[in-house]
Design a protein around this motif. Structure first.
Motif, mmCIF file in Angstrom:
data_model
loop_
_atom_site.group_PDB
_atom_site.id
_atom_site.type_symbol
_atom_site.label_atom_id
_atom_site.label_comp_id
_atom_site.label_asym_id
_atom_site.label_seq_id
_atom_site.Cartn_x
_atom_site.Cartn_y
_atom_site.Cartn_z
ATOM 1 N N PRO B 68 -6.143 9.424 -0.670
ATOM 2 C CA PRO B 68 -5.276 8.358 -1.184
ATOM 3 C C PRO B 68 -5.792 6.985 -0.749
ATOM 4 O O PRO B 68 -5.945 6.731 0.448
ATOM 5 N N ARG B 91 -0.206 12.426 -5.930
ATOM 6 C CA ARG B 91 0.335 13.748 -6.235
ATOM 7 C C ARG B 91 1.755 13.967 -5.720
ATOM 8 O O ARG B 91 2.381 14.964 -6.046
ATOM 9 N N VAL B 153 0.329 10.917 1.008
ATOM 10 C CA VAL B 153 -0.488 11.818 1.831
ATOM 11 C C VAL B 153 0.377 12.689 2.748
ATOM 12 O O VAL B 153 -0.085 13.719 3.248
ATOM 13 N N HIS B 155 2.399 15.454 4.042
ATOM 14 C CA HIS B 155 2.512 16.818 3.488
ATOM 15 C C HIS B 155 3.955 17.262 3.312
ATOM 16 O O HIS B 155 4.230 18.174 2.546
ATOM 17 N N VAL B 156 4.882 16.610 4.009
ATOM 18 C CA VAL B 156 6.301 16.975 3.868
ATOM 19 C C VAL B 156 6.765 16.649 2.440
ATOM 20 O O VAL B 156 7.559 17.385 1.851
ATOM 21 N N ARG B 158 4.315 15.731 -0.150
ATOM 22 C CA ARG B 158 3.242 16.133 -1.049
ATOM 23 C C ARG B 158 3.232 17.639 -1.316
ATOM 24 O O ARG B 158 3.125 18.082 -2.453
ATOM 25 N N CYS B 206 -1.673 11.441 9.219
ATOM 26 C CA CYS B 206 -2.338 11.172 7.940
ATOM 27 C C CYS B 206 -1.873 9.833 7.380
ATOM 28 O O CYS B 206 -2.663 9.094 6.785
#
Lengths: 259, 254
Positions: B68, B91, B153, B155-156, B158, B206
């Protein structure tokens, strides 16, 4: 858009390399530390005491506080001074914010890397049991801080060598420097701890009224900026200090006296 | 510089795929320039969101070679050209078209965060007094340009799609800017723990890595907020101390 599958990414860099390092180093450290803790031998050499065994509450070396193995120690449990105290630094490191992020990625692949697909769809994070228990980190910090005092004491004792006449005299050996380097690195790691930063001043919204806490907060923040480096350097130094004392004790190497 | 190959995601509402384009890259170009050139030469209908081309508006967020980034701040000469350069939309948000995503969820989240509530004025003229040293910390958070790369970015959001439960790093930064402000008297800790689920953050950092403004999101915003939540809800010793000392006013939290 659909989430990517495990390990799927368009990243071109070797995102998995740090994970390989982390798994290798942490596993190696755990294996070595466990082995060393169960040895109950070769953990002292002259004035030097291995950090894995400090403070030695009960034991057979002159460094022991309360003499040999206590009578109440269960017969079925192998005795070692290290087994009594090692859970505390282990708790501090295991719950450390930096290590948490690292081992979640490397061991649990949650996520395996930034913008890299995950192996599972369910997720609890640190919101629920068991990982909500990571919040005990501040207690690990408190106990680790107490340990630091003992380790500084050990480092100081590492400069006082026994003479044939039964006296002690000031001197500097390579081991003295090794012990000091180790405790300096551990101090940097502890001072830079995120919980430490919070306790000394981070919790305040108006720190201007507390100049001493402001100074402490600034010092903690300086170390915190490179907390990762302190974390790894101190992990290596603890293991290498034990290795050094062990090898001297076994007669494999000779401790060089500088002074 | 020679012709460079790009693989750009084209489609609508999540349906579509990568298409290859080639364009000449000249010295000093950024990815956004290349996108505009491709738009002009080969794909007049390609949708791109952009505004300032100076890394300040946060509009041109995309994923370049899987990472990203802002298209306007990604120089072409720092990208390897041995393989096609991939450019795809973020995303973590609903796809609209080509490189454009619908980031309106973020604005809805922001509305739900308790607003700044200053203490009563310090002076008869209705003004306040505060020390620079007390606002230093929150000024870092004010650098945010709301590009939402950190949200993308994370992940929780994404991978686990916790949009209904978790507000994401950008809004932890926003909350920290309010919560740590020396004049603010509002208490957001219960919200952070429950409705905004700061506990979902597992400190991968991240968000910090992708921030184009170099805000130290994890260390300076999220972890300090986590520590405050621990003070408030998890630490029995703090509870005990507060029982005897009484809870200090939030504005002077100690």
């Amino acid at each position: 858009m659909e989430p990517r599958g495990f390990g799927e990414t368009l990243r071109r860099d070797a995102w998995w390399v740090p994970n390989v390092f982390i798994v290798t180093i942490l596993t190696s450290f755990l294996v070595y530390a466990t082995w060393a803790a169960f040895q109950n031998a070769h953990y002292t050499h002259g004035p030097y005491l291995s950090p894995f065994y400090s403070p030695e509450l009960w034991g057979d070396s002159p460094h022991a506080w309360f003499g040999p193995k206590p009578g109440w120690w269960p017969v079925w449990l192998p005795f070692s001074p290290a087994l009594i105290i090692l859970p505390i630094p282990a708790l501090f490191r295991f719950t450390c914010y930096y290590y948490r992020g690292s081992y979640y990625k490397a061991f649990w692949a949650d996520p395996p890397g930034c913008a890299v697909g995950e192996p599972r769809r369910s997720y609890l994070g640190e919101r629920y049991f068991p990982l909500v228990l990571q919040n005990v980190h501040r207690y690990g910090l408190l106990l680790a801080f107490i340990f630091l005092i003992f380790l500084w004491h050990d480092a100081w004792k590492g400069f006082w060598f026994a003479t044939p006449g039964g006296q002690t005299t000031f001197g500097i050996g390579v081991g003295s420097i090794v012990l000091v380097a180790n405790v300096v690195l551990l101090t940097g790691y502890t001072i830079g701890c995120h919980s430490m930063r919070h306790v000394v001043g981070g919790m305040l919204n108006r720190i201007s009224g507390s100049p001493v806490r402001k100074l402490a907060y600034d010092c903690s923040s300086v170390c915190n900026r490179s907390h990762m480096n302190w974390a790894w350097a101190s992990l290596f130094s603890v293991a290498l200090t034990d290795v050094y004392v062990r090898l001297c004790s076994m007669g494999v190497i000779t401790d060089l006296r500088i002074l | 510089m020679p012709n460079t190959q790009f693989r750009i995601w084209r489609g609508e509402r999540g349906n579509g795929g990568f298409r290859d384009y080639t364009t000449e890259v000249t010295e000093g170009m950024v990815v956004l320039d290349a996108m505009h050139q491709i738009q002009a030469e080969h794909a007049n209908d390609m949708a791109i969101r952009w505004n300032c081309k100076a890394g300040k508006c946060g509009s041109c967020s995309a994923e370049i070679n899987g990472s990203p980034r802002l298209m306007c701040m990604t120089r072409m000469d720092e990208l390897p050209t041995d393989k096609p350069i991939t450019v795809e939309p973020m995303r973590a948000f609903p796809h609209v078209r080509d490189l454009v995503t619908d980031v309106s969820w973020n604005f809805e989240v922001k509305k739900k965060i308790r607003k700044f509530r200053p203490r009563t004025p310090d002076a008869p003229d209705g003004t306040w007094r505060m020390q620079q040293v007390d606002v230093d910390r929150v000024q870092e958070f004010r650098k945010c340009i709301e590009c939402f790369l950190c949200q993308d970015v994370c992940h929780v959001l994404r991978d686990h799609h916790k949009h209904d439960e978790f507000i994401g790093p950008r809004f932890f930064v926003y909350s920290a800017a309010l919560e740590m402000h020396p004049l603010d008297t509002e208490d957001r800790l219960a919200d952070l723990k429950e409705d905004q689920a700061i506990g979902y953050c597992n400190i991968t950092k991240c968000c910090t890595k992708v921030c184009p403004e170099h805000i130290t999101i994890t260390d300076n915003a999220i972890i300090p907020l986590k520590e405050r939540v621990v003070d408030e809800f998890y630490d029995p010793v703090v509870k005990l101390v507060r029982l005897f000392r009484g809870k200090s006013a939030k504005g002077t939290r100690g």
